[in-house]
Design an enzyme around this catalytic site. Sequence first.
Site, PDB file in Angstrom:
ATOM      1  CB  SER A 119       4.146   1.985  -5.341  1.00  0.00           C
ATOM      2  OG  SER A 119       3.787   0.820  -6.065  1.00  0.00           O
ATOM      3  CE1 TYR A 124      -0.394   1.189  -2.233  1.00  0.00           C
ATOM      4  CE2 TYR A 124       0.451   0.787  -4.446  1.00  0.00           C
ATOM      5  CZ  TYR A 124       0.650   0.853  -3.077  1.00  0.00           C
ATOM      6  OH  TYR A 124       1.894   0.611  -2.567  1.00  0.00           O
TER       7      TYR A 124
END
Length: 230
Positions: free
Chosen positions: A119, A134
Amino acid sequence: MSAVLVAGADGGIGRACVEAVEASGTSAYGVDLSGGIDITTPGGAEKALAEAQARHGRIAGVVHAVGMSGRRLGDGGVAECTDEAWHEVHRVNHESVFRLLRAAIPALPEGGSIVVIGSALGTSIDDDFRTVAYASAKGALIPLIRTAAREAAPRGVRVNLVSAGLVATPMSLRARTSASVQARLPSLMPLGASPCRPEEIAQTVLWLLSPQSGRTTGAVIPVDGGWHLR
């Protein structure tokens, strides 16, 4: 016969990877929780590989597209992130990559390729996406895949990471429908000023699985509409 194992095949990106692989003429073996295989738990990665080999014989590629958001568990800023969110997000988004790499590297033949979905949040900080568990789990994938790539290279096996931007999947719905994020999309993702489609991520994965990328390993390839240019 050779095939590609796709872990996280029920997710938006994982499903797109299965479809892209099969459209290229290669068999794909998708696994996910719905099929009773959880690669985030001990033995899960080995089970997935064994089942894929039993079905298709030679496995030449592996895709890790397993992931979760920890918002519902309390992921957020450093001062507010809960213990549960921190541990579960790292277990699913980081530890499971280690488990799959550990199982896949010795199992793949020369010319094999492993692709991990990362990501853009792993290398950038943004107030609208402040989720420390995250972001740190995705950021930790970079040294992991580079170490794996170095170890796998003598075997002729490649390991790469695709750093995805905001992608139009069910997991990103909250962010994609946020008025603040929508207003900022032209600056967040200047190339197109819209979320990436899962199919766009899958096409880069397909290239990394193919012999055309045979000299590429340990790379972090952004498919993020220019997010990383900020």
